[in-house]
Motif scaffolding. Structure first.
Motif, PDB file in Angstrom:
ATOM      1  N   ALA A 146      15.170  59.171  49.271  1.00 15.69           N
ATOM      2  CA  ALA A 146      16.214  58.971  48.262  1.00 15.69           C
ATOM      3  C   ALA A 146      16.941  57.651  48.496  1.00 15.69           C
ATOM      4  O   ALA A 146      17.284  56.948  47.537  1.00 15.69           O
ATOM      5  CB  ALA A 146      17.196  60.134  48.287  1.00 15.69           C
ATOM      6  N   LEU A 198      11.236  64.476  46.041  1.00 17.19           N
ATOM      7  CA  LEU A 198      11.909  65.604  45.372  1.00 17.19           C
ATOM      8  C   LEU A 198      10.950  66.248  44.357  1.00 17.19           C
ATOM      9  O   LEU A 198      10.814  67.466  44.273  1.00 17.19           O
ATOM     10  CB  LEU A 198      13.144  65.062  44.654  1.00 17.19           C
ATOM     11  N   LEU A 236      19.388  60.760  40.459  1.00 15.56           N
ATOM     12  CA  LEU A 236      18.279  60.548  41.395  1.00 15.56           C
ATOM     13  C   LEU A 236      16.958  61.029  40.795  1.00 15.56           C
ATOM     14  O   LEU A 236      16.837  62.182  40.377  1.00 15.56           O
ATOM     15  CB  LEU A 236      18.546  61.309  42.701  1.00 15.56           C
ATOM     16  N   THR A 275      23.362  61.187  44.448  1.00 14.86           N
ATOM     17  CA  THR A 275      22.314  61.557  45.423  1.00 14.86           C
ATOM     18  C   THR A 275      21.627  62.854  44.990  1.00 14.86           C
ATOM     19  O   THR A 275      20.757  63.335  45.686  1.00 14.86           O
ATOM     20  CB  THR A 275      22.907  61.751  46.834  1.00 14.86           C
ATOM     21  N   TRP A 276      22.050  63.399  43.848  1.00 14.11           N
ATOM     22  CA  TRP A 276      21.447  64.603  43.305  1.00 14.11           C
ATOM     23  C   TRP A 276      20.720  64.274  42.006  1.00 14.11           C
ATOM     24  O   TRP A 276      21.154  63.373  41.268  1.00 14.11           O
ATOM     25  CB  TRP A 276      22.519  65.657  42.984  1.00 14.11           C
ATOM     26  N   ALA A 277      19.673  65.051  41.716  1.00 15.24           N
ATOM     27  CA  ALA A 277      18.986  64.901  40.424  1.00 15.24           C
ATOM     28  C   ALA A 277      19.862  65.464  39.307  1.00 15.24           C
ATOM     29  O   ALA A 277      19.997  64.868  38.244  1.00 15.24           O
ATOM     30  CB  ALA A 277      17.643  65.629  40.463  1.00 15.24           C
ATOM     31  N   LYS A 283      15.026  69.799  48.098  1.00 16.57           N
ATOM     32  CA  LYS A 283      16.271  69.228  48.637  1.00 16.57           C
ATOM     33  C   LYS A 283      16.128  67.708  48.731  1.00 16.57           C
ATOM     34  O   LYS A 283      15.071  67.210  49.114  1.00 16.57           O
ATOM     35  CB  LYS A 283      16.541  69.808  50.043  1.00 16.57           C
ATOM     36  N   THR A 284      17.201  67.015  48.389  1.00 16.28           N
ATOM     37  CA  THR A 284      17.157  65.552  48.498  1.00 16.28           C
ATOM     38  C   THR A 284      16.832  65.152  49.933  1.00 16.28           C
ATOM     39  O   THR A 284      17.461  65.619  50.878  1.00 16.28           O
ATOM     40  CB  THR A 284      18.518  64.944  48.090  1.00 16.28           C
ATOM     41  N   ASP A 330      13.116  60.911  42.364  1.00 15.43           N
ATOM     42  CA  ASP A 330      12.509  60.571  43.649  1.00 15.43           C
ATOM     43  C   ASP A 330      11.186  61.331  43.800  1.00 15.43           C
ATOM     44  O   ASP A 330      11.125  62.534  43.530  1.00 15.43           O
ATOM     45  CB  ASP A 330      13.521  60.959  44.745  1.00 15.43           C
ATOM     46  N   TRP A 340      22.543  59.777  56.130  1.00 13.83           N
ATOM     47  CA  TRP A 340      22.625  59.010  54.882  1.00 13.83           C
ATOM     48  C   TRP A 340      23.032  57.562  55.156  1.00 13.83           C
ATOM     49  O   TRP A 340      22.433  56.625  54.632  1.00 13.83           O
ATOM     50  CB  TRP A 340      23.648  59.643  53.933  1.00 13.83           C
TER      51      TRP A 340
END
Ligand code: NDP
Ligand code: OXD
Length: 311
Positions: free
Chosen positions: A284, A94, A89, A67-69, A278-279, A91, A16
């Protein structure tokens, strides 16, 4: 001034940091907790799972970016200050992964592979009645960033697709059902139900004995958003008596799913460990960097969370 990266759970923090630094050259990215330094210098926090209470201690935060939807964990008390804009997020990578996951299970259930599997176990050669895609009602709860794309692709394959949302959605070829008073009508015509709702107080337990009973007998479930949408014991009862034909479950009330949970051994459950989409830090980080630049220029994040609605 600096940007903070904080995730208590990430197993790929180095990745990251590398991706964020590559996309935000010229900005200082500090890792929590080692590099926090002077908290008043942090303008943006990029978070997965933050330490409870920690983000209240940054007086100059302009935004928090997830960093998560799904931001349900961030809605718990003390996770994020309510007066700082929160972005979630969205993306393409994703979205593409989730659509593939949904297509996989819809095709599986449409072609009744779950039933052929049971026939195979009994060594029975028994073709089942043929169904065209146009006759197959697929219903998506939540035509949001993820659900709308899956819906479009399913329309492209010829399925009879409907969506259920809080506010009407205009997705070409998709019949839109809106609000609690249309939920029953939506479920009645849905033979393969896909759940892509966020987890909020309104959607917690939405897949329960009443809603499952409203589906046509033998309907299948693809649950790829949050486990707490499901009342576990109601789903098991519905599977056991054949009201629900099969369920593909990717997310659970408790993760990892405890080893003694009855879902593990159920013959009509297909289980994956929260991997539907998964991110991907590579893609992302590009999206998050775009929002960081906007926030630093005084604009809000592109996909703001409504703190009252919780998504
Ligand atoms: P969005 O916020 O873009 O979409 C959510 C949709 O649900 C919107 O269409 C919204 O409708 C609808 N909705 C929300 N509340 C209600 C309600 N009470 N009644 C009816 N409709 C409602 O989210 P995403 O599509 O980006 O993501 C959906 C979820 O998927 C995430 O919250 C996360 O939990 C899950 N997820 C799971 C992953 C996995 O690997 N298993 C990966 C990524 C996400 P409206 O716009 O009308 O308010
Ligand atoms: C998400 C998830 O919400 O991976 O991003 O579940």
């Amino acid at each position: 001034m600096a940007i903070l990266f904080m995730d208590k759970n990430a197993d790929n923090i180095d990745r990251w940091l590398r991706e964020l630094r590559a996309n935000l050259a010229g900005h200082e990215i500090r890792q929590w907790p080692e590099e926090v330094g002077d908290r008043s210098e942090i303008e943006v926090a990029i978070v997965g799972l933050p330490e409870r209470g920690e983000l209240e201690r940054y007086p100059n935060l302009k935004a928090i970016l997830s960093t998560w939807a799904g931001v349900d964990r961030l809605m718990a008390d003390g996770m994020v200050p309510r007066n700082v804009p929160l972005g979630r997020l969205v993306d393409g990578s994703l979205r593409a992964d989730m659509t593939l996951f949904v297509l996989h299970w819809v095709l599986h259930f449409h072609r009744e592979i779950h039933l052929y599997r049971e026939l195979q176990a009994e060594a029975r050669w028994q073709p089942l009645p043929y169904r065209e895609t146009a006759e197959r009602g697929v219903g998506i709860m939540g035509l949001g960033a993820l659900g709308a794309d899956a819906a479009e692709k399913l329309v492209g394959l010829g399925f009879a697709v409907a969506g259920w949302d809080a506010v009407a959605k205009d997705v070409a070829g998709v019949t839109s059902f809106v609000g609690a008073n249309r939920l029953h009508d939506f479920l009645e015509r849905t033979e393969i139900l896909v759940s892509l709702l966020p987890l909020t107080p309104e959607t917690e337990g939405i897949l329960n004995k009443e809603t499952l009973a409203a589906l046509p007998r033998g309907a299948c479930l693809v649950s790829c958003a949050r486990g707490a949408h499901i009342v576990d014991e109601h789903l098991i009862a519905a599977l056991d008596d054949g009201r629900i034909g099969a369920a593909a479950l990717d997310a659970f009330r408790q993760e990892p799913l405890p080893a003694d949970h009855p879902f593990w051994g159920h013959p009509r459950i297909f289980l994956t460990p929260h991997v539907a989409a998964k991110t991907n830090p590579r893609t992302a980080a590009q999206e998050i960097a775009e929002d960081v630049r906007r926030v630093l220029a005084g604009q809000p994040p592109r996909y703001p969370v409504d703190m009252k609605r919780g998504y």
